[in-house]
Scaffold this motif. Sequence first.
Motif, PDB file in Angstrom:
ATOM      1  N   MET A   1     -13.015  -0.272   0.106  1.00  0.00           N
ATOM      2  CA  MET A   1     -12.256  -1.241   0.906  1.00  0.00           C
ATOM      3  C   MET A   1     -12.118  -2.581   0.192  1.00  0.00           C
ATOM      4  O   MET A   1     -11.249  -3.376   0.524  1.00  0.00           O
ATOM      5  CB  MET A   1     -12.891  -1.435   2.283  1.00  0.00           C
ATOM      6  CG  MET A   1     -14.214  -2.142   2.273  1.00  0.00           C
ATOM      7  SD  MET A   1     -14.926  -2.219   3.931  1.00  0.00           S
ATOM      8  CE  MET A   1     -15.129  -3.977   4.117  1.00  0.00           C
ATOM      9  N   TRP A   2     -12.955  -2.824  -0.838  1.00  0.00           N
ATOM     10  CA  TRP A   2     -12.908  -4.086  -1.572  1.00  0.00           C
ATOM     11  C   TRP A   2     -11.945  -4.029  -2.758  1.00  0.00           C
ATOM     12  O   TRP A   2     -11.856  -4.984  -3.527  1.00  0.00           O
ATOM     13  CB  TRP A   2     -14.309  -4.476  -2.041  1.00  0.00           C
ATOM     14  CG  TRP A   2     -15.262  -4.593  -0.900  1.00  0.00           C
ATOM     15  CD1 TRP A   2     -16.297  -3.769  -0.616  1.00  0.00           C
ATOM     16  CD2 TRP A   2     -15.236  -5.571   0.150  1.00  0.00           C
ATOM     17  NE1 TRP A   2     -16.929  -4.165   0.544  1.00  0.00           N
ATOM     18  CE2 TRP A   2     -16.295  -5.281   1.032  1.00  0.00           C
ATOM     19  CE3 TRP A   2     -14.424  -6.666   0.432  1.00  0.00           C
ATOM     20  CZ2 TRP A   2     -16.569  -6.033   2.167  1.00  0.00           C
ATOM     21  CZ3 TRP A   2     -14.690  -7.422   1.558  1.00  0.00           C
ATOM     22  CH2 TRP A   2     -15.751  -7.101   2.418  1.00  0.00           C
ATOM     23  N   SER A   3     -11.234  -2.917  -2.896  1.00  0.00           N
ATOM     24  CA  SER A   3     -10.267  -2.784  -3.992  1.00  0.00           C
ATOM     25  C   SER A   3      -9.251  -3.927  -3.952  1.00  0.00           C
ATOM     26  O   SER A   3      -8.920  -4.451  -2.887  1.00  0.00           O
ATOM     27  CB  SER A   3      -9.523  -1.453  -3.861  1.00  0.00           C
ATOM     28  OG  SER A   3      -8.444  -1.400  -4.766  1.00  0.00           O
ATOM     29  N   THR A   4      -8.727  -4.271  -5.120  1.00  0.00           N
ATOM     30  CA  THR A   4      -7.672  -5.288  -5.179  1.00  0.00           C
ATOM     31  C   THR A   4      -6.291  -4.675  -4.967  1.00  0.00           C
ATOM     32  O   THR A   4      -5.304  -5.391  -4.880  1.00  0.00           O
ATOM     33  CB  THR A   4      -7.697  -6.019  -6.540  1.00  0.00           C
ATOM     34  OG1 THR A   4      -7.543  -5.043  -7.587  1.00  0.00           O
ATOM     35  CG2 THR A   4      -9.001  -6.779  -6.720  1.00  0.00           C
TER      36      THR A   4
ATOM     37  N   PRO B   1      -3.422  -3.268  -2.836  1.00  0.00           N
ATOM     38  CA  PRO B   1      -3.016  -3.360  -1.433  1.00  0.00           C
ATOM     39  C   PRO B   1      -2.968  -2.006  -0.716  1.00  0.00           C
ATOM     40  O   PRO B   1      -3.395  -1.902   0.429  1.00  0.00           O
ATOM     41  CB  PRO B   1      -1.633  -4.002  -1.497  1.00  0.00           C
ATOM     42  CG  PRO B   1      -1.639  -4.778  -2.777  1.00  0.00           C
ATOM     43  CD  PRO B   1      -2.488  -3.982  -3.719  1.00  0.00           C
TER      44      PRO B   1
ATOM     45  N   GLN C   1      -6.422  -0.994   0.290  1.00  0.00           N
ATOM     46  CA  GLN C   1      -6.892  -1.837   1.396  1.00  0.00           C
ATOM     47  C   GLN C   1      -6.277  -1.371   2.718  1.00  0.00           C
ATOM     48  O   GLN C   1      -6.965  -1.291   3.745  1.00  0.00           O
ATOM     49  CB  GLN C   1      -6.520  -3.298   1.142  1.00  0.00           C
ATOM     50  CG  GLN C   1      -7.226  -3.925  -0.042  1.00  0.00           C
ATOM     51  CD  GLN C   1      -6.680  -5.316  -0.350  1.00  0.00           C
ATOM     52  OE1 GLN C   1      -5.919  -5.894   0.420  1.00  0.00           O
ATOM     53  NE2 GLN C   1      -7.077  -5.857  -1.496  1.00  0.00           N
TER      54      GLN C   1
ATOM     55  N   TRP D   1      -8.261   0.119   5.939  1.00  0.00           N
ATOM     56  CA  TRP D   1      -8.119  -0.516   7.253  1.00  0.00           C
ATOM     57  C   TRP D   1      -7.756   0.528   8.311  1.00  0.00           C
ATOM     58  O   TRP D   1      -8.350   0.566   9.387  1.00  0.00           O
ATOM     59  CB  TRP D   1      -7.047  -1.613   7.180  1.00  0.00           C
ATOM     60  CG  TRP D   1      -6.936  -2.457   8.404  1.00  0.00           C
ATOM     61  CD1 TRP D   1      -7.528  -3.653   8.639  1.00  0.00           C
ATOM     62  CD2 TRP D   1      -6.155  -2.171   9.590  1.00  0.00           C
ATOM     63  NE1 TRP D   1      -7.185  -4.132   9.879  1.00  0.00           N
ATOM     64  CE2 TRP D   1      -6.346  -3.241  10.490  1.00  0.00           C
ATOM     65  CE3 TRP D   1      -5.334  -1.118   9.977  1.00  0.00           C
ATOM     66  CZ2 TRP D   1      -5.733  -3.285  11.741  1.00  0.00           C
ATOM     67  CZ3 TRP D   1      -4.725  -1.158  11.224  1.00  0.00           C
ATOM     68  CH2 TRP D   1      -4.934  -2.236  12.096  1.00  0.00           C
TER      69      TRP D   1
ATOM     70  N   LEU E   1     -13.450  -6.474   6.848  1.00  0.00           N
ATOM     71  CA  LEU E   1     -12.228  -6.289   6.060  1.00  0.00           C
ATOM     72  C   LEU E   1     -11.155  -7.270   6.520  1.00  0.00           C
ATOM     73  O   LEU E   1     -10.748  -7.255   7.673  1.00  0.00           O
ATOM     74  CB  LEU E   1     -11.729  -4.844   6.209  1.00  0.00           C
ATOM     75  CG  LEU E   1     -10.521  -4.437   5.388  1.00  0.00           C
ATOM     76  CD1 LEU E   1     -10.772  -4.644   3.896  1.00  0.00           C
ATOM     77  CD2 LEU E   1     -10.188  -2.986   5.649  1.00  0.00           C
TER      78      LEU E   1
ATOM     79  N   LEU F   1      -7.284  -8.647   5.887  1.00  0.00           N
ATOM     80  CA  LEU F   1      -5.972  -8.431   5.274  1.00  0.00           C
ATOM     81  C   LEU F   1      -5.089  -9.619   5.633  1.00  0.00           C
ATOM     82  O   LEU F   1      -5.079 -10.056   6.783  1.00  0.00           O
ATOM     83  CB  LEU F   1      -5.318  -7.151   5.790  1.00  0.00           C
ATOM     84  CG  LEU F   1      -6.072  -5.834   5.572  1.00  0.00           C
ATOM     85  CD1 LEU F   1      -5.262  -4.675   6.123  1.00  0.00           C
ATOM     86  CD2 LEU F   1      -6.390  -5.610   4.103  1.00  0.00           C
TER      87      LEU F   1
END
Length: 191
Positions: A69-72, A74, A77, A81, A100, A102
Amino acid sequence: MAVTQEQLAQRSGNQCELCKAEDGLAVYDVPQSEGYPNASVLLCQTCRDQLENPAQLDSAHWQCLSESMWSTEPAIQVLAWRILKRLSGETWAQDLFDMLYLDGDLLAWAEAGVIPEAGELVIHRDSHGVQLQAGDNVVIIKDLDVKGSSLVAKRGTAVRGISLTDNPEHIEGRVEGQRIVILTKFVKKSG
């Protein structure tokens, strides 16, 4: 410009971008991504199967989201979510979901494709109780008069590539070049 599997493999280090598995990798296009660039991710077969069949989400598998979930990226992410939102009844998933963040555009994208709760899923079943999916082929098991036309859909007629409707008792398909609504109780899934 579409992202290739090779580009995604390079980005992910040849690992599933959600669970880090290394087998059965393939491109997965994030649903409800119209207008969002780079909406493809590299996922393993297990992640793809669970995303395509939300009723079968295995919450233990998705604990991997605590890292991904911490990936850059989008698209990752957004998927994290959506999955965490779907699993929010689990304490661990709700804790991750609460962490998280966004921004406005990503949140709108994520909300556009919320994975429905199991009770909200519309499940279509044929006359034998077999679950039908969009794109399946079915065979009509009884002669059917088509309302508003002189067409009779004959028993044994194959209907290829059906579409599902919001009503679990109805599917749509083409018979003799005409798109019609068919009651699921009058079809059986064919191989």
